[in-house]
Design a protein around this motif. Sequence first.
Motif, short mmCIF file in Angstrom:
data_model
loop_
_atom_site.label_atom_id
_atom_site.label_comp_id
_atom_site.label_asym_id
_atom_site.label_seq_id
_atom_site.Cartn_x
_atom_site.Cartn_y
_atom_site.Cartn_z
N LYS A 84 36.68 41.62 44.80
CA LYS A 84 35.22 41.61 44.34
C LYS A 84 34.48 42.87 44.55
O LYS A 84 34.80 43.84 45.68
CB LYS A 84 34.41 40.58 45.21
N SER A 85 33.29 43.10 43.84
CA SER A 85 32.71 44.42 44.14
C SER A 85 31.72 44.24 45.40
O SER A 85 31.67 43.11 45.83
CB SER A 85 31.87 44.77 43.02
N ALA A 86 30.88 45.41 45.79
CA ALA A 86 29.92 45.30 47.05
C ALA A 86 28.89 44.23 46.37
O ALA A 86 28.24 43.40 47.52
CB ALA A 86 29.51 46.30 47.38
N ASP A 87 28.65 43.86 45.05
CA ASP A 87 27.64 42.86 44.74
C ASP A 87 28.02 41.73 44.75
O ASP A 87 27.24 40.77 44.09
CB ASP A 87 26.97 43.49 43.44
N HIS A 133 32.67 53.78 41.59
CA HIS A 133 31.63 53.41 42.78
C HIS A 133 31.28 54.58 43.83
O HIS A 133 30.14 54.74 44.20
CB HIS A 133 32.19 52.15 43.23
N ARG A 157 30.60 40.44 42.64
CA ARG A 157 31.10 39.98 41.42
C ARG A 157 32.64 40.53 41.50
O ARG A 157 33.07 41.26 42.08
CB ARG A 157 30.54 40.89 40.37
#
Length: 632
Positions: free
Chosen positions: A584-587, A545, A589
């Motif tokens: 969680k990811s930045a989006d 990322h 998820r």
Amino acid sequence: MAPTAFARSRTDPDPARAAGRALSQRSAALVIPTGEPYAPFPSVSNSGESLPAVRTPADLGQCALDRSSRCFRPPLMAALPGGFTRRAAHIAFVYGGQLWRVPAGGGEALPLTSAEFIASNPVWSPDSQSIAFSANRHGNADVFIMPAKGGEIQRLTTHSQADTPQAFTPDGKSFVFASVGATSGFVGYKLPLGKPGISPLFTKAPPAAESVVTDGKGENVFFLGAGGIEKVNLLTGAAATIPFTAEVAYDLQGEMRWFFEHVWRMTQQKFYRKDMAGVDWELYKQEYAKHLPHLRHGGDLAELLSEMAGELNSSHMGSSYQPKITTGDATASLGLYYDHAHTGPGAKIADYLKTGSAGRADSLLRPGAIILAVNGEPIRADMDIHPLLNKTAGQPVRLSIQPAQGSAPVEEIVTPEPFVNGLLKAHDRWVAQRVQLTDELSKGRLGYIYIGLMDTKNYQGFIHNLHGRCADKEAVIIDIRFNGGGNLSERLIADLSAKSAGQSVDREGNVLGEVPSSRWTKPSAILANSWSYSDGSIFPHLYQHGKLGPFVGDPVPGTGTSVWWIHLLPGGRLQYGIPEIGRKSADGRYYENTEDHPDVLVRRSPDAIEEGRDEQLKVAVSTLLKQLDKQP
């Protein structure tokens, strides 16, 4: 039916650190800080009453459960340190190292001590106006006394050993405390309040008594040790042994039912997704509970709990059972690799560990040699050498060896080591081979660092190699294949993501290092595979990322959760894991149940593994070299 109090701390996953034993003059009820209506350690209230709910900054509470629906083991209670006492209308307890006071009828809990020191073992005076407790206010654990409503704290003892309050005498004029030392054992003293003088009451030679309690009136202290129960009068010091007989009614099925219920509820309340990942958790409780009457062993229960946990499809979940085995096999290691294509008698050597038992310079245990017998026992063509090395670690064994040159058999004395030692040395050899391979393939331009666990020891090795062996390299390869996880990914990202802001030079213009010097400012690449687990799966996700460099290897399944392990039987023999924290990811998820795909996909083929070829590392080297060659 008499109710049972259950509780656990919201902020501390270990109930033994967050709670204590409650002693009531009327009952043996237990009250423990909790953030939920259910928690792991039960205690039966002999009076048939439940203490009311109370509140603290950690949200104290308790609830009742009919004792006919569960079974518990008293040893679980022994893990709880002394920290609760009830007197008249108030309860004194320890939470977070501080002494608190709360109305027994419910209400706001008020701190009596500060967080500058750790308090424990509160004891009320007979008139409920004072509380004595143990604290490390001056370094050592001493006994202090203070007004029950708060105020000035007075130090009562100054021993160099740890002192613990036991009880006030019934008249409230003296106080009894115990001093514990490695050589002196467990010694009880009576201390008059408000005037000088101290007198010994009892002495328990090492080892000290396993458990000490006082009666409700504060007149006697009782010891429970290997020799039975002993009573000591706190006024006179007179001692007497109390005869008793005890039988334990052990309900295996009841215990398993309670463990099942406990684990199911803890999962419902602690699983990192409040929606239980869309699973009907109540339904699966009913489905799996049907099998409880047929269980007869801890291993059966662990399997059932694991199967139920599998319905949530999450990492870090499941149960395991480790029986106490004292007579099991313990195969030792000679530090040898064997040729599995050999079909004749004996064990043919394919390779050896230079640091293993067979690594000494004059040994004949070298590739091509055949071990024909161990301590005179022949190795037949239809058997393996390992049974003959069973329980031989640390003991010299006599090997009959056919040398690789084909000369007459000779005998050699070798001392095998524990098998796990051989595995660790094999790991070190594997890493050393990759350091050498990276250096050869890159002609000295690239460095290689392996990280097997995300822990302090591996981080120390990472820093040592990054700024030591790899300091003069143009780039570095970080290998986290087969990483077992931990908590290190964020620190690794910080160390690898720095940009050069300048250089340190001497008066001749020689470059001494980059600025910042404590972080890596040159290119890097990572190697990861499907065995990169837990934090080992978070690291490649963050690395990719952040676009820090090429990611080479296999796809990495997302297993990014933090687990709480519940120990259901003493010694961790039966345990169950619940992932409490997700990533969680930045989006938005979750990492869990997603997959990170490498920038350069390289599969490990069975043939390459068998032949010892590391195609993934070769591709990582070539990929990083191409990147370096493109730089201006």
